[in-house]
Enzyme design. Structure first.
Site, mmCIF file in Angstrom:
data_model
loop_
_atom_site.group_PDB
_atom_site.id
_atom_site.type_symbol
_atom_site.label_atom_id
_atom_site.label_comp_id
_atom_site.label_asym_id
_atom_site.label_seq_id
_atom_site.Cartn_x
_atom_site.Cartn_y
_atom_site.Cartn_z
ATOM 1 N N LYS A 165 -31.707 -10.459 2.310
ATOM 2 C CA LYS A 165 -31.890 -11.596 3.219
ATOM 3 C C LYS A 165 -33.208 -12.302 2.913
ATOM 4 O O LYS A 165 -33.291 -13.535 2.983
ATOM 5 C CB LYS A 165 -31.854 -11.125 4.677
ATOM 6 C CG LYS A 165 -30.451 -10.728 5.177
ATOM 7 C CD LYS A 165 -29.520 -11.926 5.307
ATOM 8 C CE LYS A 165 -28.188 -11.556 5.958
ATOM 9 N NZ LYS A 165 -27.217 -12.673 5.922
ATOM 10 N N GLY A 219 -15.486 -13.229 10.392
ATOM 11 C CA GLY A 219 -16.296 -12.154 10.956
ATOM 12 C C GLY A 219 -16.659 -12.417 12.406
ATOM 13 O O GLY A 219 -16.330 -13.465 12.972
ATOM 14 N N ASP A 241 -13.579 -16.250 3.409
ATOM 15 C CA ASP A 241 -13.936 -14.876 3.783
ATOM 16 C C ASP A 241 -13.149 -13.918 2.891
ATOM 17 O O ASP A 241 -11.978 -14.172 2.608
ATOM 18 C CB ASP A 241 -13.586 -14.626 5.273
ATOM 19 C CG ASP A 241 -14.381 -13.477 5.875
ATOM 20 O OD1 ASP A 241 -14.334 -12.367 5.314
ATOM 21 O OD2 ASP A 241 -15.046 -13.703 6.901
ATOM 22 N N TYR A 268 -30.157 -4.781 2.696
ATOM 23 C CA TYR A 268 -29.968 -5.870 3.665
ATOM 24 C C TYR A 268 -31.269 -6.670 3.825
ATOM 25 O O TYR A 268 -31.285 -7.883 3.608
ATOM 26 C CB TYR A 268 -29.524 -5.286 5.009
ATOM 27 C CG TYR A 268 -29.035 -6.321 5.991
ATOM 28 C CD1 TYR A 268 -27.869 -7.045 5.762
ATOM 29 C CD2 TYR A 268 -29.745 -6.582 7.162
ATOM 30 C CE1 TYR A 268 -27.428 -7.998 6.670
ATOM 31 C CE2 TYR A 268 -29.303 -7.530 8.077
ATOM 32 C CZ TYR A 268 -28.145 -8.239 7.826
ATOM 33 O OH TYR A 268 -27.706 -9.181 8.722
ATOM 34 N N ALA A 279 -27.762 -17.858 7.115
ATOM 35 C CA ALA A 279 -27.869 -16.901 8.225
ATOM 36 C C ALA A 279 -28.789 -15.766 7.804
ATOM 37 O O ALA A 279 -28.389 -14.857 7.081
ATOM 38 C CB ALA A 279 -26.486 -16.365 8.586
ATOM 39 N N GLY A 304 -14.679 -8.755 7.896
ATOM 40 C CA GLY A 304 -14.066 -9.710 8.825
ATOM 41 C C GLY A 304 -12.564 -9.506 8.921
ATOM 42 O O GLY A 304 -11.983 -8.691 8.196
ATOM 43 N N VAL A 344 -17.218 -15.126 -1.958
ATOM 44 C CA VAL A 344 -18.124 -16.240 -2.278
ATOM 45 C C VAL A 344 -19.041 -15.927 -3.458
ATOM 46 O O VAL A 344 -19.620 -16.842 -4.046
ATOM 47 C CB VAL A 344 -18.973 -16.680 -1.062
ATOM 48 C CG1 VAL A 344 -18.089 -17.154 0.070
ATOM 49 C CG2 VAL A 344 -19.903 -15.596 -0.578
#
Ligand code: UDP
Length: 318
Positions: A154, A15, A36, A150, A119, A41, A62
């Protein structure tokens, strides 16, 4: 501990941001394994890196497990679609990569003794009630709105990462990125910088959502990668903001893009997005004191490099 010559796993390494991270790690002599699934990406982002015998690329999701061998010194869990445009079509992929995917990375870190860097994002602050935002701010997030897949995933990823650290199961790091931009963003990414540059190059009107008074602080990818590696090498498990403090309105950004591209494009206004944060600016006190981090690239310089990339990419040089 310095990262040089270590063995690193980078999820999402094909990505935009993580491909730049992979480049820097290879320059530091690291052996890099990239996993990935390429939903956002592209292996073409690693075209230069692929020349290195120290890079292994694995196309896999993943959330289904990590098909890798051996132990790692560092695991960078960078995989996740990140553009608001994807929050609806890729809702479940985003929710899973930041929950199940994060757990898989943490379990691999536990098994192999790696330090796991998650991240995270300034989106954990939601629509912040004040600016700038320090890491101590808990945020103002709509838990089930359009951005929640999102924001909340996160936040869950941070909770999972912190729980592994607290339980002594893994050594962890958490970075909160603020609006990173630069070469290798996708033309169709949907974010404001890539949209406006592509529109300006094509001579189309630049789309401003709402009145354009909302602000963002745009961090160049090279600065974000430098901050990420400094954090990985540090011994802090607390979240750290990485970005730049130069806050601009979306309207100011549009005007700068038009000036820097020399475009004759105009500006058009479209309806504001639901739950769109009105302001965003990192408090970098912790990054400075703990990491000695200082952003180096101005918005204007970063935009110049990004415009050059898109002109080349869109084959519209001149
Ligand atoms: N935005 C805009 N025009 C576009 C794309 C985005 O005005 O073509 C606005 C968007 O509403 C938001 C800001 O620019 O206020 C940043 O949007 P982006 O999607 O880049 O990132 P995020 O909202 O996640 O910070």
């Amino acid at each position: 501990m310095k990262i040089d010559n270590s063995r690193c796993l980078i999820t999402g390494g094909a990505g935009f941001l993580a491909s730049h991270l992979t480049d820097r790690l290879l320059e530091r002599g690291c052996e890099c394994v990239v996993v990935d699934n390429c939903i956002t990406g592209s292996w073409s982002n690693l075209a230069d890196a692929k020349e290195s015998p120290n890079l292994t690329c694995i196309e896999a999701d993943v959330t289904q497990g990590l098909p890798v061998d051996g132990s790692f010194d560092w695991i960078f869990h960078m995989a996740s679609p990140a553009s608001p445009k994807e929050f609806k079509p890729l809702a479940f992929e985003i929710l899973e990569v930041n929950s199940v995917g994060t757990k898989n990375c943490l379990e691999l870190a536990e098994k192999t003794g790696a330090t796991m860097l998650f991240a995270s994002t300034s989106e954990v602050y939601g629509d912040p009630e004040f600016s700038p935002q320090p890491e101590s701010y808990w945020g103002n997030v709509n838990p089930n709105g359009v951005r929640s897949v999102y924001d909340e995933s996160k936040r869950f990823g941070e909770a999972m990462t912190a729980a592994f650290q607290r339980a002594g199961r893994a050594d962890t790091r958490m970075v909160r990125y603020f609006n990173t931009f630069g070469p290798r963003m996708r033309p169709a990414d949907g974010r404001v910088v890539s949209n406006m540059i592509c529109q300006a190059i094509a001579g189309e009107p630049l789309t401003v959502y709402g009145d354009g008074s909302q602000t963002r602080s745009f961090g160049f990818c090279d600065d974000s990668v430098r901050g990420t590696i400094l954090l990985a090498e540090s011994d802090t498990s607390d979240p750290v903001n990485i970005g730049t403090e130069n806050e601009f309105t979306v309207l100011e950004l549009a005007e700068m893009v038009i000036r820097l591209t020399g475009s004759s494009s105009t500006i058009t206004h479209l309806p504001a997005l639901p739950d769109d944060p009105k302001q965003r600016r990192p408090d970098l006190t912790r990054a400075r004191s703990v990491l000695g981090y200082e952003p180096q690239v101005s918005l204007e310089d970063g935009l110049q490099q990004t415009i050059a990339f898109f002109k080349d990419r869109l084959n519209l040089v001149g």
